[in-house]
Write an enzyme that holds these catalytic residues in place. Structure first.
Site, PDB file in Angstrom:
ATOM      1  N   ASN A 150       0.783  -1.234   0.000  1.00  0.00           N
ATOM      2  CA  ASN A 150       0.000   0.000   0.000  1.00  0.00           C
ATOM      3  C   ASN A 150       0.820   1.293   0.000  1.00  0.00           C
ATOM      4  OD1 ASN A 150      -2.408  -1.291  -0.150  1.00  0.00           O
ATOM      5  ND2 ASN A 150      -2.958  -1.062   1.998  1.00  0.00           N
ATOM      6  N   TRP A 174     -10.788  -7.734  11.481  1.00  0.00           N
ATOM      7  CA  TRP A 174      -9.905  -7.400  10.356  1.00  0.00           C
ATOM      8  C   TRP A 174      -8.464  -7.444  10.845  1.00  0.00           C
ATOM      9  CZ3 TRP A 174      -6.747  -2.915  10.044  1.00  0.00           C
ATOM     10  CH2 TRP A 174      -5.991  -2.845   8.864  1.00  0.00           C
ATOM     11  N   ASP A 186      -7.642 -11.767  -4.557  1.00  0.00           N
ATOM     12  CA  ASP A 186      -7.499 -10.642  -3.627  1.00  0.00           C
ATOM     13  C   ASP A 186      -7.705 -11.130  -2.189  1.00  0.00           C
ATOM     14  OD1 ASP A 186      -7.364  -7.947  -2.723  1.00  0.00           O
ATOM     15  OD2 ASP A 186      -9.557  -7.808  -2.788  1.00  0.00           O
ATOM     16  N   ARG A 200     -15.143  -2.747   5.715  1.00  0.00           N
ATOM     17  CA  ARG A 200     -14.721  -4.036   5.187  1.00  0.00           C
ATOM     18  C   ARG A 200     -15.931  -4.841   4.705  1.00  0.00           C
ATOM     19  NH1 ARG A 200     -10.654  -2.006   4.412  1.00  0.00           N
ATOM     20  NH2 ARG A 200      -8.644  -2.339   5.348  1.00  0.00           N
ATOM     21  N   HIS A 224      -1.603   2.165   9.542  1.00  0.00           N
ATOM     22  CA  HIS A 224      -2.611   2.246   8.469  1.00  0.00           C
ATOM     23  C   HIS A 224      -3.230   3.639   8.527  1.00  0.00           C
ATOM     24  CE1 HIS A 224      -5.805   0.998   5.735  1.00  0.00           C
ATOM     25  NE2 HIS A 224      -5.275  -0.208   5.617  1.00  0.00           N
ATOM     26  N   SER A 257       2.493  -2.069   5.177  1.00  0.00           N
ATOM     27  CA  SER A 257       3.515  -3.116   5.321  1.00  0.00           C
ATOM     28  C   SER A 257       4.889  -2.597   4.895  1.00  0.00           C
ATOM     29  CB  SER A 257       3.131  -4.343   4.494  1.00  0.00           C
ATOM     30  OG  SER A 257       3.010  -4.016   3.124  1.00  0.00           O
ATOM     31  N   GLU A 272      -2.492  -0.524  -7.959  1.00  0.00           N
ATOM     32  CA  GLU A 272      -3.897  -0.662  -7.559  1.00  0.00           C
ATOM     33  C   GLU A 272      -4.509   0.732  -7.534  1.00  0.00           C
ATOM     34  OE1 GLU A 272      -5.359  -3.235  -4.012  1.00  0.00           O
ATOM     35  OE2 GLU A 272      -5.202  -1.203  -3.236  1.00  0.00           O
TER      36      GLU A 272
HETATM   37  O1  SFD Z   1      -5.465  -3.821   2.315  1.00  0.00           O
HETATM   38  C1  SFD Z   1       4.755  -9.857  20.014  1.00  0.00           C
HETATM   39  N1  SFD Z   1      -2.014  -3.998   6.033  1.00  0.00           N
HETATM   40  C2  SFD Z   1      -1.688  -3.786   4.698  1.00  0.00           C
HETATM   41  N2  SFD Z   1      -0.535  -3.246   4.276  1.00  0.00           N
HETATM   42  C3  SFD Z   1      -0.181  -3.238   2.963  1.00  0.00           C
HETATM   43  O2  SFD Z   1       0.901  -2.753   2.601  1.00  0.00           O
HETATM   44  N3  SFD Z   1      -1.023  -3.777   2.020  1.00  0.00           N
HETATM   45  C4  SFD Z   1      -2.238  -4.334   2.341  1.00  0.00           C
HETATM   46  O3  SFD Z   1      -2.935  -4.876   1.471  1.00  0.00           O
HETATM   47  C5  SFD Z   1      -2.651  -4.238   3.719  1.00  0.00           C
HETATM   48  N4  SFD Z   1      -3.918  -4.706   4.144  1.00  0.00           N
HETATM   49  C6  SFD Z   1      -3.946  -5.346   5.379  1.00  0.00           C
HETATM   50  C7  SFD Z   1      -3.052  -4.899   6.390  1.00  0.00           C
HETATM   51  C8  SFD Z   1      -3.213  -5.416   7.691  1.00  0.00           C
HETATM   52  C9  SFD Z   1      -4.181  -6.397   7.913  1.00  0.00           C
HETATM   53  C10 SFD Z   1      -4.359  -6.897   9.314  1.00  0.00           C
HETATM   54  C11 SFD Z   1      -4.986  -6.897   6.860  1.00  0.00           C
HETATM   55  C12 SFD Z   1      -4.851  -6.374   5.598  1.00  0.00           C
HETATM   56  C13 SFD Z   1      -5.973  -7.995   7.085  1.00  0.00           C
HETATM   57  C14 SFD Z   1      -1.214  -3.306   7.073  1.00  0.00           C
HETATM   58  C15 SFD Z   1       0.106  -3.992   7.429  1.00  0.00           C
HETATM   59  O4  SFD Z   1      -0.091  -5.348   7.620  1.00  0.00           O
HETATM   60  C16 SFD Z   1       0.698  -3.359   8.691  1.00  0.00           C
HETATM   61  O5  SFD Z   1       0.871  -1.989   8.388  1.00  0.00           O
HETATM   62  C17 SFD Z   1       2.044  -3.928   9.140  1.00  0.00           C
HETATM   63  O6  SFD Z   1       1.974  -5.320   9.296  1.00  0.00           O
HETATM   64  C18 SFD Z   1       2.508  -3.290  10.461  1.00  0.00           C
HETATM   65  O7  SFD Z   1       3.714  -3.858  10.876  1.00  0.00           O
HETATM   66  P1  SFD Z   1       4.074  -4.033  12.454  1.00  0.00           P
HETATM   67  O8  SFD Z   1       5.448  -4.587  12.515  1.00  0.00           O
HETATM   68  O9  SFD Z   1       3.795  -2.793  13.189  1.00  0.00           O
HETATM   69  O10 SFD Z   1       2.996  -5.111  12.989  1.00  0.00           O
HETATM   70  P2  SFD Z   1       2.861  -6.680  12.633  1.00  0.00           P
HETATM   71  O11 SFD Z   1       3.330  -6.966  11.250  1.00  0.00           O
HETATM   72  O12 SFD Z   1       1.453  -7.054  12.936  1.00  0.00           O
HETATM   73  O13 SFD Z   1       3.851  -7.402  13.656  1.00  0.00           O
HETATM   74  C19 SFD Z   1       3.653  -7.418  15.044  1.00  0.00           C
HETATM   75  C20 SFD Z   1       4.532  -8.527  15.603  1.00  0.00           C
HETATM   76  O14 SFD Z   1       4.630  -8.450  17.008  1.00  0.00           O
HETATM   77  C21 SFD Z   1       4.470  -9.732  17.567  1.00  0.00           C
HETATM   78  N5  SFD Z   1       4.016  -9.546  18.932  1.00  0.00           N
HETATM   79  N6  SFD Z   1       5.972 -10.416  20.110  1.00  0.00           N
HETATM   80  C22 SFD Z   1       6.461 -10.617  21.350  1.00  0.00           C
HETATM   81  N7  SFD Z   1       5.784 -10.269  22.482  1.00  0.00           N
HETATM   82  C23 SFD Z   1       4.555  -9.711  22.399  1.00  0.00           C
HETATM   83  N8  SFD Z   1       3.899  -9.386  23.530  1.00  0.00           N
HETATM   84  C24 SFD Z   1       3.989  -9.486  21.121  1.00  0.00           C
HETATM   85  N9  SFD Z   1       2.805  -8.962  20.695  1.00  0.00           N
HETATM   86  C25 SFD Z   1       2.847  -9.004  19.350  1.00  0.00           C
HETATM   87  C26 SFD Z   1       3.502 -10.433  16.636  1.00  0.00           C
HETATM   88  O15 SFD Z   1       3.566 -11.837  16.734  1.00  0.00           O
HETATM   89  C27 SFD Z   1       3.986  -9.929  15.275  1.00  0.00           C
HETATM   90  O16 SFD Z   1       5.049 -10.700  14.782  1.00  0.00           O
HETATM   91  S1  SFD Z   1      -5.260  -3.750   3.708  1.00  0.00           S
HETATM   92  O17 SFD Z   1      -6.431  -4.227   4.440  1.00  0.00           O
HETATM   93  O18 SFD Z   1      -4.909  -2.447   4.135  1.00  0.00           O
HETATM   94  P1  AMP Z   2      -7.998  -0.872   2.375  1.00  0.00           P
HETATM   95  O1  AMP Z   2      -8.224  -2.138   1.628  1.00  0.00           O
HETATM   96  O2  AMP Z   2      -9.262  -0.152   2.716  1.00  0.00           O
HETATM   97  O3  AMP Z   2      -7.074  -1.039   3.525  1.00  0.00           O
HETATM   98  O4  AMP Z   2      -7.246   0.092   1.375  1.00  0.00           O
HETATM   99  C1  AMP Z   2      -6.025  -0.212   0.772  1.00  0.00           C
HETATM  100  C2  AMP Z   2      -5.421   1.075   0.307  1.00  0.00           C
HETATM  101  O5  AMP Z   2      -6.311   1.769  -0.556  1.00  0.00           O
HETATM  102  C3  AMP Z   2      -5.123   2.061   1.430  1.00  0.00           C
HETATM  103  O6  AMP Z   2      -3.985   2.774   1.029  1.00  0.00           O
HETATM  104  C4  AMP Z   2      -6.335   2.948   1.467  1.00  0.00           C
HETATM  105  O7  AMP Z   2      -6.060   4.215   1.998  1.00  0.00           O
HETATM  106  C5  AMP Z   2      -6.687   3.035  -0.013  1.00  0.00           C
HETATM  107  N1  AMP Z   2      -8.129   3.204  -0.281  1.00  0.00           N
HETATM  108  C6  AMP Z   2      -9.123   2.341   0.038  1.00  0.00           C
HETATM  109  N2  AMP Z   2     -10.303   2.793  -0.383  1.00  0.00           N
HETATM  110  C7  AMP Z   2     -10.068   3.968  -0.993  1.00  0.00           C
HETATM  111  C8  AMP Z   2     -10.898   4.937  -1.658  1.00  0.00           C
HETATM  112  N3  AMP Z   2     -12.207   4.789  -1.760  1.00  0.00           N
HETATM  113  N4  AMP Z   2     -10.282   6.021  -2.148  1.00  0.00           N
HETATM  114  C9  AMP Z   2      -8.958   6.204  -2.040  1.00  0.00           C
HETATM  115  N5  AMP Z   2      -8.134   5.335  -1.444  1.00  0.00           N
HETATM  116  C10 AMP Z   2      -8.679   4.226  -0.931  1.00  0.00           C
END
Ligand code: SFD
Ligand code: AMP
Length: 627
Positions: A62, A218, A352, A249, A389, A435, A126
């Site tokens: 993203n 989520w 997806d 979602r 996010h 990510s 995307e």
């Molecule tokens: O579309 C301990 N995210 C998305 N990012 C993208 O780039 N593209 C996407 O398509 C993304 N989508 C998405 C995303 C997240 C989720 C949940 C879904 C879909 C379903 C966001 C990214 O995933 C997010 O920004 C990053 O992962 C953040 O990284 P970080 O490092 O802050 O968190 P992490 O990866 O969740 O890792 C956390 C770690 O900590 C561990 N942990 N370890 C030891 N002791 C403890 N007490 C702990 N507590 C936690 C965990 O095990 C883990 O390894 S979309 O929907 O937006």
């Molecule tokens: P999401 O699946 O909602 O986590 O979105 C994935 C990425 O697309 C993130 O960067 C969001 O900010 C962006 N995004 C989702 N929906 C929209 C929208 N309607 N307009 C613009 N950006 C969006």
């Protein structure tokens, strides 16, 4: 006290967490540590191949700025994040991540991640900032690079060790304690610098999915606010604790919507067919200047949909069938090509979710739903804490050394507690890193932490008497169970203790009803926050009575305690900020308007390590010159 072995591990750098940001930190830090003869140790509560938010994979990256191809600049990204967060962002941090994120993405590709390419060999976008990937194994690939880097530098990885508390020497972090989720081992990590990368928090609020669906959300159920708890317990200053994230979602299985809105150019409509983004456009005037920018901020997009729901126009639907038909329409005069395109779109639609939220694909199958034939219900989720996010909660960290930022006290991404760094969902006010940006931020912090160790690192002074106290506190739930569980017919019902599930339900009820959860239509007020805090005080008293029957429940107890800390920071921040700035995330119903004159600022807080007293404060917004 439970008779558990104490294992002491000495290291130079300790990385807590093994997710995207921690893997970034490990990869970079190990590179520099090897040159300097330093040791890097990474600890995760799970197995890092499939831990954290990306456990199931993702279907898009993203954050990709595209600087080398002149697509965008890092300054463009500042403007995007500034607007999307309604004016509240740390532009120095956003800029620092934006200027480094592309190189991280190029590394991902080098390590084997398949990024979609068009016929000219260019990445398939995307949206403006997002790239399509075949991401089922995204986490495995990124974890492998981190593991290799640590191994090459002679470091160590501990999996299935749950980190609880920081170890402090005054204001300096000198390590952490935790416990094995499989063996009777209590871990003491002594370090010269520590990075907190343990993700954000879910299940602080009551989820929509309860009963047999409990656990579905989520955000990954395994992230429980460990980063926020850890940095707060270290006495570090936190920021944007009011800025929760509520994503819209696909309903019930939480499939993300980004690919539908951006790649498939789908519309979302109400049950009566109105496109709320069009029908309710006039409402955006009330949230100027942010309401008038493109893209419309995520919370305002939510808000317009919520207005429909409130007025009985739900369910809301994603028009998947219409979107697929529209794309395929360009082939309408060639039946063979049309059929081929339809098949391609159908498989992209399924992929997806199969790449990222498999349960959504399962739900579609279970409900006999074909996206090319019928639209799908969408809804606003329960609130999450995810600074990476479109939320912003996290620690207040030092800015990059080379920028004229006023928020700078030494090393990039160091919190206000010395030697403690925060990254990813653990660092605040630097939203939209996702990510790739979280990994890039991890790399920035990893490098800075090694620099700190080289320049200022001293042998950690750890008070072992303090460690013994922490061990007794952390293992107490096992003792309570052992001592009292045979006193009643049903061991879950016992006046001497509370089991984790009951405790969690109490926390979620307070948050849902007083702090603006789903049940309250995301609305709260000064008085509701105050009553919520009162009840939270009583819940906190009972936390010392938590019982655990095994390793797994001990983890559940500490996850709960970490959530409570996140919850309290959240209510206090919402209470302090006397305006509504992010409608669609939450509403201060008693202060329903945005008040730029008084509240265009960060809300920061600390919790005194000794007294537990909270301090709330305002911090000025700095904007990048010329942007
Ligand atoms: O579309 C301990 N995210 C998305 N990012 C993208 O780039 N593209 C996407 O398509 C993304 N989508 C998405 C995303 C997240 C989720 C949940 C879904 C879909 C379903 C966001 C990214 O995933 C997010 O920004 C990053 O992962 C953040 O990284 P970080 O490092 O802050 O968190 P992490 O990866 O969740 O890792 C956390 C770690 O900590 C561990 N942990 N370890 C030891 N002791 C403890 N007490 C702990 N507590 C936690 C965990 O095990 C883990 O390894 S979309 O929907 O937006
Ligand atoms: P999401 O699946 O909602 O986590 O979105 C994935 C990425 O697309 C993130 O960067 C969001 O900010 C962006 N995004 C989702 N929906 C929209 C929208 N309607 N307009 C613009 N950006 C969006």
């Amino acid at each position: 006290m439970a008779n558990w072995e104490t294992v002491v591990v000495n290291t130079d750098l300790l990385i807590c967490g093994g997710g995207f940001s921690a893997c970034g930190a490990a990869t970079e830090a190990a590179y520099w540590a090897k040159k300097k003869g330093l040791k890097v140790t990474l600890v995760d509560k799970a197995a890092i191949d499939r831990s954290g938010a990306v456990a199931m994979g993702l279907s898009a990256i993203n954050q990709y700025v595209g600087i080398r191809d002149g697509e965008n600049t890092a300054e463009d990204y500042i403007r995007y994040v500034r607007s999307d967060l309604m004016g509240i962002s740390r532009e120095d941090l956003v800029y620092n991540i934006a200027r480094h994120v592309d190189s991280t993405v190029h590394l991902f590709e080098k390590w084997g991640l398949k990024i979609w390419k068009d016929e000219k060999g260019k990445y398939v976008h995307e949206g403006r900032w997002q790239l399509m990937i075949n991401g089922e194994s995204y986490k495995v690939i990124i974890a492998e690079a981190a593991k290799n880097a640590i191994a090459a530098a002679g470091g160590e990885i501990f999996e299935r060790v749950f980190i609880v508390d920081p170890l402090m020497d005054g204001n300096k972090c000198v390590g952490a304690v935790g416990f094995s989720t499989r063996e009777n081992k209590f871990y003491v990590f002594k370090a010269k610098a520590v990075i907190a990368g343990m993700g954000g928090a879910v299940h602080v609020f009551r989820p929509r999915s309860v009963g047999e669906g409990f656990g579905r959300s989520w955000y990954p159920p395994f992230n429980s606010g460990s980063s926020a708890y850890f940095t707060l317990k270290a006495g570090a200053e936190m920021t944007c604790q009011e800025v929760r994230f509520i994503p819209v979602r696909f309903k019930d299985a939480y499939g993300p919507v980004g690919a539908w809105f951006l790649l498939f150019k789908s519309r979302a409509i109400s049950a009566s067919g109105g496109d709320y983004m069009v029908v309710r456009k006039a409402e955006l005037e009330n949230w100027k200047p942010y309401g008038l920018v493109k893209p419309i901020p995520a919370n305002l997009r939510n808000y317009l949909g919520m207005l429909d729901t409130e007025q009985g126009l739900g369910p809301l639907y994603m028009e998947t069938d219409e979107a697929i038909r529209n794309i395929a329409a360009q082939y309408k005069d060639d039946p063979k090509a049309f059929k081929k395109k339809m098949k391609e779109l159908e498989s992209e639609a399924w992929e997806d979710f199969l790449d990222m939220t498999i349960s959504q694909a399962i739900l579609w199958a279970a409900q006999n739903l074909k996206p090319e034939e019928k639209h799908s219900e969408i809804a606003a989720c329960e609130p999450y804490f995810i600074g990476s996010h479109s939320g912003a909660s996290g620690a207040w960290v030092s800015g990059p050394e080379d920028l004229p930022t006023p928020y700078k006290w030494g090393y990039a991404n160091m919190t206000t507690a010395e030697a403690l760094f925060a990254v990813g969902d653990g660092s605040g006010a630097s939203s939209h890193k996702f990510s790739s940006g979280s990994h890039a931020e991890g790399r920035i912090a990893g490098k800075a932490a090694i620099k700190y160790i080289v320049e200022k690192g001293k042998e950690p002074k750890v008070d072992m008497a303090e460690v013994e106290k922490l061990k007794a506190k952390i293992l107490l739930p096992l003792d309570l169970w052992e001592k009292h569980s045979k006193e009643t017919t049903d061991p879950e019902i016992n006046t001497n203790y509370i089991v984790p599930r009951q405790f969690l339900h109490r926390l979620q009820k307070i948050m849902d009803e007083y702090a603006g959860g789903v049940i309250s239509g995301f609305k709260t007020s000064k008085a509701l926050c105050e009553r919520g805090l009162e009840l939270m005080g009583m819940l906190k008293e009972d936390s010392a009575k938590s019982a655990a029957r095994n390793h797994h429940e001990l983890m559940r107890v500490w996850e709960n305690n970490q959530r409570v800390m996140q919850a309290e920071a959240h209510i206090r921040s919402i209470h302090f900020r006397e305006e509504t700035r992010w409608p669609g995330y939450y509403f201060r119903a008693d202060k329903p308007k945005m008040d730029d004159a008084n509240w265009k600022c960060f809300v920061n807080c600390t919790c005194d390590r000794k007294t537990g007293e909270w301090k709330m404060m305002k911090k000025d917004i700095w904007t990048m010159p010329g942007v």
